[in-house]
Design an enzyme around this catalytic site. Structure first.
Site, PDB file in Angstrom:
ATOM      1  N   GLN A 198      78.032  43.023  36.005  1.00  7.77           N
ATOM      2  CA  GLN A 198      78.321  41.773  36.713  1.00  7.77           C
ATOM      3  C   GLN A 198      78.827  42.110  38.109  1.00  7.77           C
ATOM      4  OE1 GLN A 198      81.337  39.513  34.694  1.00  7.77           O
ATOM      5  NE2 GLN A 198      81.803  38.336  36.515  1.00  7.77           N
TER       6      GLN A 198
ATOM      7  N   SER B 239      82.908  40.331  41.718  1.00  8.92           N
ATOM      8  CA  SER B 239      84.147  40.584  42.476  1.00  8.92           C
ATOM      9  C   SER B 239      83.923  41.553  43.629  1.00  8.92           C
ATOM     10  CB  SER B 239      85.219  41.188  41.566  1.00  8.92           C
ATOM     11  OG  SER B 239      85.452  40.365  40.472  1.00  8.92           O
TER      12      SER B 239
ATOM     13  N   GLU C 223      81.035  31.253  27.395  1.00  9.12           N
ATOM     14  CA  GLU C 223      81.671  32.340  26.648  1.00  9.12           C
ATOM     15  C   GLU C 223      82.908  31.866  25.886  1.00  9.12           C
ATOM     16  OE1 GLU C 223      82.263  35.092  24.695  1.00  9.12           O
ATOM     17  OE2 GLU C 223      80.461  35.410  25.890  1.00  9.12           O
TER      18      GLU C 223
ATOM     19  N   SER D 298      93.569  35.826  36.588  1.00 10.95           N
ATOM     20  CA  SER D 298      94.895  36.419  36.366  1.00 10.95           C
ATOM     21  C   SER D 298      95.871  35.396  35.773  1.00 10.95           C
ATOM     22  CB  SER D 298      95.449  36.947  37.693  1.00 10.95           C
ATOM     23  OG  SER D 298      95.740  35.846  38.529  1.00 10.95           O
TER      24      SER D 298
ATOM     25  N   GLU E  74      98.640  34.414  36.982  1.00 14.93           N
ATOM     26  CA  GLU E  74      99.104  33.458  38.011  1.00 14.93           C
ATOM     27  C   GLU E  74      98.083  32.323  38.173  1.00 14.93           C
ATOM     28  OE1 GLU E  74      99.064  36.775  38.421  1.00 14.93           O
ATOM     29  OE2 GLU E  74     101.224  37.120  38.359  1.00 14.93           O
TER      30      GLU E  74
HETATM   31  C1  LIG Z   1      89.203  44.545  32.600  1.00 19.07           C
HETATM   32  C2  LIG Z   1      88.526  43.930  33.794  1.00 19.07           C
HETATM   33  C3  LIG Z   1      87.144  43.874  33.848  1.00 19.07           C
HETATM   34  C4  LIG Z   1      86.526  43.311  34.957  1.00 19.07           C
HETATM   35  N1  LIG Z   1      85.161  43.352  35.016  1.00 19.07           N
HETATM   36  C5  LIG Z   1      84.539  42.821  36.096  1.00 19.07           C
HETATM   37  C6  LIG Z   1      83.122  42.914  36.226  1.00 19.07           C
HETATM   38  O1  LIG Z   1      82.429  43.502  35.395  1.00 19.07           O
HETATM   39  N2  LIG Z   1      82.534  42.362  37.315  1.00 19.07           N
HETATM   40  C7  LIG Z   1      83.244  41.695  38.269  1.00 19.07           C
HETATM   41  O2  LIG Z   1      82.644  41.163  39.180  1.00 19.07           O
HETATM   42  N3  LIG Z   1      84.605  41.627  38.205  1.00 19.07           N
HETATM   43  C8  LIG Z   1      85.256  42.178  37.144  1.00 19.07           C
HETATM   44  N4  LIG Z   1      86.646  42.146  37.078  1.00 19.07           N
HETATM   45  C9  LIG Z   1      87.382  41.597  38.207  1.00 19.07           C
HETATM   46  C10 LIG Z   1      88.193  40.351  37.927  1.00 19.07           C
HETATM   47  O3  LIG Z   1      87.361  39.222  37.863  1.00 19.07           O
HETATM   48  C11 LIG Z   1      89.231  40.244  39.063  1.00 19.07           C
HETATM   49  O4  LIG Z   1      90.095  41.353  38.931  1.00 19.07           O
HETATM   50  C12 LIG Z   1      90.050  38.982  39.002  1.00 19.07           C
HETATM   51  O5  LIG Z   1      89.252  37.876  39.305  1.00 19.07           O
HETATM   52  C13 LIG Z   1      91.249  39.035  39.974  1.00 19.07           C
HETATM   53  O6  LIG Z   1      90.805  39.345  41.250  1.00 19.07           O
HETATM   54  P1  LIG Z   1      91.444  40.542  42.112  1.00 19.07           P
HETATM   55  O7  LIG Z   1      91.544  41.739  41.237  1.00 19.07           O
HETATM   56  O8  LIG Z   1      90.659  40.660  43.366  1.00 19.07           O
HETATM   57  O9  LIG Z   1      92.913  40.104  42.440  1.00 19.07           O
HETATM   58  P2  LIG Z   1      93.367  39.127  43.619  1.00 19.07           P
HETATM   59  O10 LIG Z   1      92.597  37.862  43.560  1.00 19.07           O
HETATM   60  O11 LIG Z   1      93.354  39.889  44.902  1.00 19.07           O
HETATM   61  O12 LIG Z   1      94.852  38.834  43.198  1.00 19.07           O
HETATM   62  C14 LIG Z   1      95.922  39.757  43.451  1.00 19.07           C
HETATM   63  C15 LIG Z   1      97.199  39.146  42.928  1.00 19.07           C
HETATM   64  O13 LIG Z   1      97.464  37.905  43.619  1.00 19.07           O
HETATM   65  C16 LIG Z   1      97.595  36.849  42.674  1.00 19.07           C
HETATM   66  N5  LIG Z   1      96.995  35.626  43.238  1.00 19.07           N
HETATM   67  C17 LIG Z   1      95.773  35.507  43.820  1.00 19.07           C
HETATM   68  N6  LIG Z   1      95.555  34.231  44.186  1.00 19.07           N
HETATM   69  C18 LIG Z   1      96.650  33.521  43.826  1.00 19.07           C
HETATM   70  C19 LIG Z   1      97.029  32.147  43.918  1.00 19.07           C
HETATM   71  N7  LIG Z   1      96.215  31.232  44.462  1.00 19.07           N
HETATM   72  N8  LIG Z   1      98.231  31.778  43.421  1.00 19.07           N
HETATM   73  C20 LIG Z   1      99.067  32.694  42.840  1.00 19.07           C
HETATM   74  N9  LIG Z   1      98.770  34.009  42.732  1.00 19.07           N
HETATM   75  C21 LIG Z   1      97.583  34.416  43.206  1.00 19.07           C
HETATM   76  C22 LIG Z   1      96.846  37.309  41.450  1.00 19.07           C
HETATM   77  O14 LIG Z   1      97.324  36.667  40.293  1.00 19.07           O
HETATM   78  C23 LIG Z   1      97.131  38.791  41.436  1.00 19.07           C
HETATM   79  O15 LIG Z   1      98.382  39.034  40.859  1.00 19.07           O
HETATM   80  C24 LIG Z   1      87.295  42.748  36.000  1.00 19.07           C
HETATM   81  C25 LIG Z   1      88.682  42.827  35.944  1.00 19.07           C
HETATM   82  C26 LIG Z   1      89.305  43.436  34.880  1.00 19.07           C
HETATM   83  C27 LIG Z   1      90.800  43.540  34.870  1.00 19.07           C
END
Ligand SMILES: Cc1cc2nc3c(=O)[nH]c(=O)nc-3n(C[C@H](O)[C@H](O)[C@H](O)COP(=O)(O)OP(=O)(O)OC[C@H]3O[C@@H](n4cnc5c(N)ncnc54)[C@H](O)[C@@H]3O)c2cc1C
Length: 396
Positions: free
Chosen positions: A130, A133, A249, A379, A381
Protein backbone atom coordinates in the site's frame (compact mmCIF):
# COMPACT_ATOMS: atom_id res chain seq x y z
CA UNK A 1 -22.25 -18.60 23.36
CA UNK A 2 -20.33 -15.34 23.04
CA UNK A 3 -22.37 -12.16 23.09
CA UNK A 4 -23.44 -11.30 19.54
CA UNK A 5 -22.70 -14.75 18.05
CA UNK A 6 -25.53 -16.96 16.75
CA UNK A 7 -25.45 -20.78 17.08
CA UNK A 8 -24.80 -20.96 13.32
CA UNK A 9 -21.74 -18.79 13.70
CA UNK A 10 -20.56 -20.86 16.65
CA UNK A 11 -20.83 -23.98 14.51
CA UNK A 12 -18.90 -22.23 11.77
CA UNK A 13 -16.28 -21.31 14.37
CA UNK A 14 -15.64 -24.98 15.10
CA UNK A 15 -15.11 -25.68 11.39
CA UNK A 16 -12.60 -22.84 11.14
CA UNK A 17 -10.86 -24.00 14.30
CA UNK A 18 -10.43 -27.50 12.88
CA UNK A 19 -9.18 -26.09 9.57
CA UNK A 20 -6.64 -23.88 11.33
CA UNK A 21 -5.44 -26.75 13.52
CA UNK A 22 -4.84 -28.86 10.43
CA UNK A 23 -3.41 -26.28 8.02
CA UNK A 24 -1.84 -23.41 9.97
CA UNK A 25 1.67 -22.61 8.74
CA UNK A 26 4.60 -23.59 10.90
CA UNK A 27 5.86 -20.08 11.59
CA UNK A 28 6.91 -18.89 15.05
CA UNK A 29 4.24 -16.52 16.35
CA UNK A 30 5.15 -12.83 16.57
CA UNK A 31 3.28 -9.80 17.83
CA UNK A 32 1.25 -7.85 15.30
CA UNK A 33 1.09 -7.94 11.54
CA UNK A 34 4.55 -8.87 10.31
CA UNK A 35 6.28 -9.44 7.01
CA UNK A 36 7.89 -12.71 6.01
CA UNK A 37 11.45 -12.75 7.30
CA UNK A 38 12.92 -14.74 4.40
CA UNK A 39 11.91 -16.27 1.05
CA UNK A 40 11.01 -19.58 2.70
CA UNK A 41 8.60 -17.88 5.10
CA UNK A 42 7.16 -15.93 2.19
CA UNK A 43 6.51 -19.14 0.25
CA UNK A 44 4.84 -20.70 3.31
CA UNK A 45 2.65 -17.62 3.79
CA UNK A 46 1.68 -17.57 0.10
CA UNK A 47 0.62 -21.20 0.37
CA UNK A 48 -1.39 -20.40 3.53
CA UNK A 49 -3.05 -17.51 1.68
CA UNK A 50 -4.02 -19.84 -1.16
CA UNK A 51 -5.54 -22.34 1.30
CA UNK A 52 -7.52 -19.64 3.11
CA UNK A 53 -8.99 -18.39 -0.17
CA UNK A 54 -9.70 -21.92 -1.38
CA UNK A 55 -11.55 -22.72 1.85
CA UNK A 56 -13.66 -19.58 1.35
CA UNK A 57 -12.23 -18.06 4.55
CA UNK A 58 -10.84 -15.07 2.68
CA UNK A 59 -12.41 -13.26 -0.25
CA UNK A 60 -15.96 -14.39 0.54
CA UNK A 61 -17.29 -10.96 -0.41
CA UNK A 62 -15.74 -11.09 -3.88
CA UNK A 63 -17.94 -11.55 -6.97
CA UNK A 64 -18.78 -15.22 -7.52
CA UNK A 65 -16.99 -15.35 -10.86
CA UNK A 66 -13.74 -14.64 -9.03
CA UNK A 67 -14.39 -17.29 -6.38
CA UNK A 68 -16.34 -15.27 -3.80
CA UNK A 69 -19.71 -16.20 -2.36
CA UNK A 70 -21.30 -13.06 -3.75
CA UNK A 71 -24.54 -12.01 -2.02
CA UNK A 72 -24.52 -15.21 0.11
CA UNK A 73 -21.45 -13.92 1.93
CA UNK A 74 -21.96 -13.15 5.63
CA UNK A 75 -19.56 -10.53 6.97
CA UNK A 76 -19.95 -11.90 10.50
CA UNK A 77 -18.13 -15.00 9.31
CA UNK A 78 -15.07 -12.88 8.55
CA UNK A 79 -15.11 -11.77 12.18
CA UNK A 80 -15.16 -15.39 13.37
CA UNK A 81 -12.29 -16.29 11.02
CA UNK A 82 -10.20 -13.37 12.28
CA UNK A 83 -10.90 -14.42 15.88
CA UNK A 84 -9.89 -18.02 15.26
CA UNK A 85 -6.63 -17.03 13.54
CA UNK A 86 -5.83 -14.76 16.49
CA UNK A 87 -6.76 -17.45 19.01
CA UNK A 88 -4.33 -19.88 17.33
CA UNK A 89 -1.63 -17.18 17.08
CA UNK A 90 -1.40 -17.93 13.39
CA UNK A 91 -0.76 -15.28 10.72
CA UNK A 92 -3.60 -14.06 8.54
CA UNK A 93 -3.30 -14.38 4.75
CA UNK A 94 -0.49 -12.31 3.16
CA UNK A 95 -3.23 -10.00 2.16
CA UNK A 96 -2.99 -6.60 3.74
CA UNK A 97 -2.73 -4.28 0.79
CA UNK A 98 -4.03 -6.98 -1.58
CA UNK A 99 -7.25 -6.89 0.36
CA UNK A 100 -7.52 -3.14 -0.12
CA UNK A 101 -6.71 -3.21 -3.80
CA UNK A 102 -9.11 -6.13 -4.37
CA UNK A 103 -11.91 -4.04 -2.89
CA UNK A 104 -10.89 -1.08 -5.05
CA UNK A 105 -10.82 -3.22 -8.21
CA UNK A 106 -14.12 -4.94 -7.44
CA UNK A 107 -15.87 -1.62 -6.82
CA UNK A 108 -14.09 0.70 -9.27
CA UNK A 109 -11.77 -1.29 -11.59
CA UNK A 110 -12.30 -2.38 -15.16
CA UNK A 111 -13.10 -6.00 -15.98
CA UNK A 112 -9.62 -6.35 -17.54
CA UNK A 113 -8.00 -5.15 -14.31
CA UNK A 114 -10.05 -7.58 -12.22
CA UNK A 115 -9.12 -10.45 -14.53
CA UNK A 116 -5.48 -9.46 -14.45
CA UNK A 117 -5.03 -9.22 -10.67
CA UNK A 118 -7.77 -10.99 -8.69
CA UNK A 119 -6.88 -14.61 -9.64
CA UNK A 120 -3.21 -14.04 -8.68
CA UNK A 121 -4.26 -12.55 -5.34
CA UNK A 122 -6.52 -15.58 -4.72
CA UNK A 123 -3.78 -18.06 -5.51
CA UNK A 124 -1.43 -16.30 -3.09
CA UNK A 125 0.96 -15.57 -5.96
CA UNK A 126 0.65 -11.79 -6.13
CA UNK A 127 1.82 -9.66 -3.24
CA UNK A 128 0.63 -6.05 -3.07
CA UNK A 129 1.84 -3.19 -0.93
CA UNK A 130 0.00 0.00 0.00
CA UNK A 131 1.75 3.14 -1.26
CA UNK A 132 -0.29 5.77 0.59
CA UNK A 133 1.72 7.33 3.45
CA UNK A 134 4.53 9.80 2.81
CA UNK A 135 7.14 11.35 5.10
CA UNK A 136 4.92 14.42 5.59
CA UNK A 137 1.50 12.89 4.93
CA UNK A 138 0.22 10.25 7.31
CA UNK A 139 -2.63 11.42 9.51
CA UNK A 140 -3.32 14.13 6.96
CA UNK A 141 -3.06 11.72 4.04
CA UNK A 142 -4.86 14.03 1.64
CA UNK A 143 -1.86 16.37 1.75
CA UNK A 144 0.23 13.78 -0.14
CA UNK A 145 2.69 15.20 -2.69
CA UNK A 146 3.72 12.27 -4.90
CA UNK A 147 2.67 13.50 -8.32
CA UNK A 148 1.43 11.70 -11.42
CA UNK A 149 1.44 13.72 -14.64
CA UNK A 150 -0.06 12.66 -17.95
CA UNK A 151 2.35 11.46 -20.64
CA UNK A 152 1.95 11.71 -24.43
CA UNK A 153 1.23 7.97 -24.43
CA UNK A 154 -1.93 8.64 -22.34
CA UNK A 155 -0.27 7.06 -19.33
CA UNK A 156 1.29 8.76 -16.27
CA UNK A 157 4.78 9.65 -15.02
CA UNK A 158 5.06 9.32 -11.23
CA UNK A 159 7.60 10.90 -8.87
CA UNK A 160 7.65 11.09 -5.09
CA UNK A 161 8.43 9.24 -1.89
CA UNK A 162 6.37 6.81 0.13
CA UNK A 163 7.15 5.42 3.58
CA UNK A 164 5.88 2.80 6.07
CA UNK A 165 5.28 0.50 3.11
CA UNK A 166 4.49 -2.88 4.69
CA UNK A 167 5.68 -5.78 2.52
CA UNK A 168 7.13 -3.35 -0.06
CA UNK A 169 10.27 -5.50 -0.31
CA UNK A 170 8.22 -8.58 -1.28
CA UNK A 171 5.57 -6.83 -3.35
CA UNK A 172 4.89 -7.47 -7.02
CA UNK A 173 2.55 -4.49 -7.23
CA UNK A 174 1.75 -1.36 -5.25
CA UNK A 175 -1.64 0.28 -4.68
CA UNK A 176 -0.62 3.91 -5.09
CA UNK A 177 -2.22 7.26 -4.32
CA UNK A 178 -0.72 10.19 -6.22
CA UNK A 179 -1.70 13.77 -6.96
CA UNK A 180 -2.98 14.26 -10.49
CA UNK A 181 -4.45 17.75 -10.09
CA UNK A 182 -2.33 20.09 -7.94
CA UNK A 183 -4.80 22.94 -8.48
CA UNK A 184 -7.87 21.11 -7.11
CA UNK A 185 -8.83 21.10 -3.40
CA UNK A 186 -6.55 18.51 -1.79
CA UNK A 187 -9.07 15.64 -1.52
CA UNK A 188 -10.19 16.09 -5.12
CA UNK A 189 -6.85 16.05 -6.93
CA UNK A 190 -5.75 12.51 -6.03
CA UNK A 191 -5.90 9.39 -8.20
CA UNK A 192 -5.45 5.67 -7.44
CA UNK A 193 -3.07 3.49 -9.46
CA UNK A 194 -1.52 0.06 -9.61
CA UNK A 195 2.26 0.18 -9.93
CA UNK A 196 4.38 -2.74 -11.05
CA UNK A 197 7.12 -2.67 -8.40
CA UNK A 198 9.70 -3.89 -10.92
CA UNK A 199 9.36 -0.86 -13.19
CA UNK A 200 12.45 1.31 -13.75
CA UNK A 201 12.51 4.19 -11.25
CA UNK A 202 10.97 2.21 -8.33
CA UNK A 203 13.50 1.94 -5.50
CA UNK A 204 12.45 -0.04 -2.40
CA UNK A 205 14.59 0.39 0.70
CA UNK A 206 13.74 -1.82 3.69
CA UNK A 207 13.74 -0.15 7.13
CA UNK A 208 14.96 -2.02 10.18
CA UNK A 209 12.58 -1.44 13.08
CA UNK A 210 13.13 -1.57 16.84
CA UNK A 211 11.63 -5.08 16.84
CA UNK A 212 14.77 -6.11 14.91
CA UNK A 213 12.72 -7.09 11.86
CA UNK A 214 12.03 -5.32 8.57
CA UNK A 215 8.31 -5.02 8.03
CA UNK A 216 8.28 -1.58 6.42
CA UNK A 217 10.09 0.15 3.59
CA UNK A 218 10.75 3.52 2.09
CA UNK A 219 9.76 3.56 -1.57
CA UNK A 220 11.21 6.14 -3.94
CA UNK A 221 9.44 6.72 -7.26
CA UNK A 222 11.56 8.54 -9.81
CA UNK A 223 9.86 9.26 -13.15
CA UNK A 224 8.11 5.89 -13.13
CA UNK A 225 6.17 5.45 -16.38
CA UNK A 226 2.71 3.94 -15.91
CA UNK A 227 0.55 2.62 -18.75
CA UNK A 228 -3.00 4.04 -19.11
CA UNK A 229 -4.52 0.89 -17.57
CA UNK A 230 -2.65 1.52 -14.29
CA UNK A 231 -5.36 4.02 -13.26
CA UNK A 232 -8.09 2.60 -11.00
CA UNK A 233 -11.49 4.24 -11.58
CA UNK A 234 -11.64 7.80 -12.78
CA UNK A 235 -8.84 10.32 -12.60
CA UNK A 236 -9.03 12.47 -9.44
CA UNK A 237 -11.39 9.99 -7.71
CA UNK A 238 -8.58 8.40 -5.70
CA UNK A 239 -9.73 9.74 -2.34
CA UNK A 240 -13.18 8.19 -2.66
CA UNK A 241 -11.68 4.92 -3.92
CA UNK A 242 -9.13 4.73 -1.09
CA UNK A 243 -11.71 5.45 1.61
CA UNK A 244 -14.14 2.98 0.18
CA UNK A 245 -11.54 0.20 0.05
CA UNK A 246 -10.42 0.97 3.63
CA UNK A 247 -14.03 1.00 4.82
CA UNK A 248 -14.52 -2.66 3.84
CA UNK A 249 -12.05 -3.91 6.41
CA UNK A 250 -13.82 -5.26 9.50
CA UNK A 251 -12.46 -8.77 9.94
CA UNK A 252 -9.75 -7.56 12.35
CA UNK A 253 -12.06 -6.07 14.95
CA UNK A 254 -12.95 -9.29 16.77
CA UNK A 255 -9.43 -10.62 16.32
CA UNK A 256 -8.00 -7.74 18.28
CA UNK A 257 -10.08 -8.41 21.39
CA UNK A 258 -9.25 -12.13 21.18
CA UNK A 259 -5.55 -11.31 20.85
CA UNK A 260 -5.65 -9.23 24.03
CA UNK A 261 -7.68 -11.77 25.99
CA UNK A 262 -5.19 -14.43 24.99
CA UNK A 263 -2.31 -12.19 26.12
CA UNK A 264 -3.93 -11.56 29.52
CA UNK A 265 -4.37 -15.33 29.99
CA UNK A 266 -0.67 -15.76 29.10
CA UNK A 267 0.20 -13.04 31.65
CA UNK A 268 -1.70 -14.85 34.41
CA UNK A 269 0.21 -18.00 33.55
CA UNK A 270 3.51 -16.06 33.47
CA UNK A 271 2.79 -14.49 36.86
CA UNK A 272 2.47 -18.01 38.27
CA UNK A 273 5.96 -18.91 37.01
CA UNK A 274 8.07 -15.86 37.82
CA UNK A 275 8.96 -14.44 41.21
CA UNK A 276 9.12 -11.01 42.83
CA UNK A 277 11.40 -10.80 45.89
CA UNK A 278 11.50 -14.60 46.07
CA UNK A 279 7.71 -15.08 46.04
CA UNK A 280 5.50 -16.04 43.09
CA UNK A 281 4.45 -12.86 41.28
CA UNK A 282 0.88 -14.12 41.30
CA UNK A 283 0.84 -13.61 45.09
CA UNK A 284 1.82 -9.95 44.78
CA UNK A 285 -1.16 -7.66 45.46
CA UNK A 286 -0.02 -5.03 42.93
CA UNK A 287 0.28 -7.67 40.19
CA UNK A 288 -3.17 -9.05 40.99
CA UNK A 289 -4.63 -5.56 40.86
CA UNK A 290 -3.14 -4.89 37.43
CA UNK A 291 -4.17 -8.28 36.05
CA UNK A 292 -7.73 -7.77 37.32
CA UNK A 293 -7.90 -4.29 35.79
CA UNK A 294 -6.54 -5.45 32.44
CA UNK A 295 -8.92 -8.39 32.33
CA UNK A 296 -11.89 -6.10 33.03
CA UNK A 297 -10.78 -3.72 30.27
CA UNK A 298 -10.40 -6.57 27.76
CA UNK A 299 -13.93 -7.78 28.52
CA UNK A 300 -15.24 -4.21 28.13
CA UNK A 301 -13.48 -3.98 24.76
CA UNK A 302 -14.91 -7.34 23.72
CA UNK A 303 -18.43 -6.21 24.63
CA UNK A 304 -17.93 -2.98 22.70
CA UNK A 305 -16.67 -4.90 19.66
CA UNK A 306 -19.69 -7.21 19.67
CA UNK A 307 -22.06 -4.28 20.13
CA UNK A 308 -20.34 -2.63 17.16
CA UNK A 309 -20.67 -5.77 15.07
CA UNK A 310 -24.39 -5.94 15.86
CA UNK A 311 -24.88 -2.29 14.91
CA UNK A 312 -22.84 -2.76 11.76
CA UNK A 313 -24.88 -5.85 10.73
CA UNK A 314 -28.05 -3.84 11.36
CA UNK A 315 -26.64 -0.97 9.25
CA UNK A 316 -26.79 1.26 12.33
CA UNK A 317 -23.07 1.84 12.73
CA UNK A 318 -22.01 5.10 14.37
CA UNK A 319 -19.03 7.11 13.18
CA UNK A 320 -17.18 6.75 16.48
CA UNK A 321 -17.75 2.97 16.94
CA UNK A 322 -14.64 1.85 15.05
CA UNK A 323 -12.38 4.58 16.46
CA UNK A 324 -13.46 3.77 20.06
CA UNK A 325 -12.64 0.07 19.64
CA UNK A 326 -9.36 0.85 17.86
CA UNK A 327 -8.32 3.32 20.58
CA UNK A 328 -9.15 0.90 23.41
CA UNK A 329 -7.51 -2.08 21.73
CA UNK A 330 -4.25 -0.37 20.88
CA UNK A 331 -3.77 1.46 24.19
CA UNK A 332 -4.68 -1.64 26.19
CA UNK A 333 -2.21 -3.65 24.14
CA UNK A 334 0.60 -1.36 25.30
CA UNK A 335 -0.39 -1.81 28.97
CA UNK A 336 -0.58 -5.60 28.69
CA UNK A 337 2.79 -5.85 26.98
CA UNK A 338 4.33 -3.53 29.58
CA UNK A 339 3.19 -5.76 32.44
CA UNK A 340 4.57 -8.78 30.53
CA UNK A 341 8.03 -7.21 30.27
CA UNK A 342 7.95 -6.09 33.92
CA UNK A 343 7.03 -9.57 35.11
CA UNK A 344 10.05 -11.01 33.28
CA UNK A 345 12.32 -8.81 35.44
CA UNK A 346 15.84 -8.37 34.07
CA UNK A 347 15.19 -11.04 31.44
CA UNK A 348 12.45 -8.80 30.06
CA UNK A 349 14.97 -7.01 27.86
CA UNK A 350 16.12 -10.24 26.17
CA UNK A 351 14.83 -10.97 22.69
CA UNK A 352 14.02 -14.06 20.66
CA UNK A 353 17.07 -16.28 20.19
CA UNK A 354 18.60 -15.52 23.60
CA UNK A 355 18.63 -18.73 25.66
CA UNK A 356 17.66 -16.80 28.80
CA UNK A 357 14.76 -14.93 27.21
CA UNK A 358 11.43 -15.69 28.90
CA UNK A 359 8.88 -17.32 26.57
CA UNK A 360 11.33 -16.98 23.62
CA UNK A 361 11.33 -13.19 23.98
CA UNK A 362 7.56 -12.98 23.44
CA UNK A 363 6.96 -10.13 25.89
CA UNK A 364 9.81 -7.98 24.57
CA UNK A 365 8.44 -8.45 21.04
CA UNK A 366 4.88 -7.64 22.18
CA UNK A 367 6.18 -4.57 24.04
CA UNK A 368 8.14 -3.22 21.08
CA UNK A 369 5.36 -3.90 18.58
CA UNK A 370 2.42 -2.71 20.68
CA UNK A 371 3.08 0.98 19.88
CA UNK A 372 2.66 0.25 16.17
CA UNK A 373 -1.03 -0.45 16.72
CA UNK A 374 -1.43 2.99 18.36
CA UNK A 375 -0.27 4.52 15.04
CA UNK A 376 -1.32 2.19 12.19
CA UNK A 377 -4.71 2.82 10.62
CA UNK A 378 -5.01 6.20 12.39
CA UNK A 379 -3.15 7.19 15.55
CA UNK A 380 -4.70 7.31 19.02
CA UNK A 381 -4.78 11.13 18.87
CA UNK A 382 -6.68 11.00 15.59
CA UNK A 383 -9.10 8.42 17.04
CA UNK A 384 -9.77 10.72 20.02
CA UNK A 385 -10.32 13.64 17.65
CA UNK A 386 -12.86 11.67 15.62
CA UNK A 387 -14.71 10.50 18.75
CA UNK A 388 -14.81 14.07 20.12
CA UNK A 389 -15.62 15.93 16.92
CA UNK A 390 -17.78 13.52 14.97
CA UNK A 391 -19.08 11.33 17.79
CA UNK A 392 -19.76 13.96 20.44
CA UNK A 393 -20.20 16.85 17.99
CA UNK A 394 -17.60 19.01 19.76
CA UNK A 395 -15.99 21.91 17.89
CA UNK A 396 -12.94 21.15 15.71
C1 LIG B 1 2.28 -1.08 11.69
C2 LIG B 1 2.08 -0.03 10.63
C3 LIG B 1 1.89 -0.41 9.31
C4 LIG B 1 1.71 0.56 8.34
N1 LIG B 1 1.61 0.15 7.04
C5 LIG B 1 1.45 1.09 6.07
C6 LIG B 1 1.42 0.70 4.70
O1 LIG B 1 1.58 -0.47 4.35
N2 LIG B 1 1.25 1.66 3.76
C7 LIG B 1 1.08 2.98 4.08
O2 LIG B 1 0.86 3.77 3.19
N3 LIG B 1 1.15 3.39 5.38
C8 LIG B 1 1.33 2.48 6.37
N4 LIG B 1 1.44 2.88 7.69
C9 LIG B 1 1.44 4.31 7.98
C10 LIG B 1 0.28 4.82 8.81
O3 LIG B 1 -0.88 4.93 8.03
C11 LIG B 1 0.73 6.18 9.39
O4 LIG B 1 1.80 5.91 10.27
C12 LIG B 1 -0.36 6.88 10.15
O5 LIG B 1 -1.36 7.31 9.28
C13 LIG B 1 0.18 8.09 10.95
O6 LIG B 1 0.89 8.92 10.09
P1 LIG B 1 2.39 9.41 10.42
O7 LIG B 1 3.18 8.22 10.84
O8 LIG B 1 2.88 10.19 9.26
O9 LIG B 1 2.28 10.34 11.68
P2 LIG B 1 1.87 11.88 11.68
O10 LIG B 1 0.59 12.07 10.95
O11 LIG B 1 3.05 12.69 11.24
O12 LIG B 1 1.61 12.12 13.21
C14 LIG B 1 2.68 12.33 14.15
C15 LIG B 1 2.07 12.53 15.51
O13 LIG B 1 1.22 13.69 15.49
C16 LIG B 1 -0.09 13.33 15.92
N5 LIG B 1 -1.08 14.10 15.14
C17 LIG B 1 -1.11 14.25 13.79
N6 LIG B 1 -2.18 14.99 13.43
C18 LIG B 1 -2.84 15.31 14.56
C19 LIG B 1 -4.02 16.05 14.86
N7 LIG B 1 -4.76 16.61 13.89
N8 LIG B 1 -4.41 16.16 16.15
C20 LIG B 1 -3.69 15.57 17.15
N9 LIG B 1 -2.55 14.87 16.94
C21 LIG B 1 -2.14 14.74 15.67
C22 LIG B 1 -0.21 11.86 15.65
O14 LIG B 1 -1.18 11.27 16.48
C23 LIG B 1 1.18 11.36 15.95
O15 LIG B 1 1.34 11.18 17.33
C24 LIG B 1 1.67 1.93 8.69
C25 LIG B 1 1.88 2.30 10.01
C26 LIG B 1 2.12 1.35 10.98
C27 LIG B 1 2.38 1.79 12.38
Amino acid sequence: MDYGMTPDLEEFRLQVRAFVAENAPDIAPKAGVRSAENPHELAVLKDWTRKLFAAGYVGGAWPERFGGRGPAHESERDVVIGEELARARTPAAVQGAANLVSNALIDFGTEQQREKYLPGIRSGELIFCQLFSEPNSGSDLASLRTKATRTDAAGYRVSGQKVWTTNGHWADYGYLLARTDPEAPKHRGISAFIVDMRLPGVDVRPLREMTGTSDFNEVFLDDVELAPDALIGEENHGWVIANSSLGHERSGVGANAVRLRRNVAALVELAGRVTIDGRPAIEDGAVLERLGGLSASVEALSALVYANISRWSGKAERVSDGPMAKLMFSELGVEIARLGVELCGEAGILVEGDPQAVDHGRWQDEFLYARAYTIAGGSSEIMRNIIAERGLGLPR
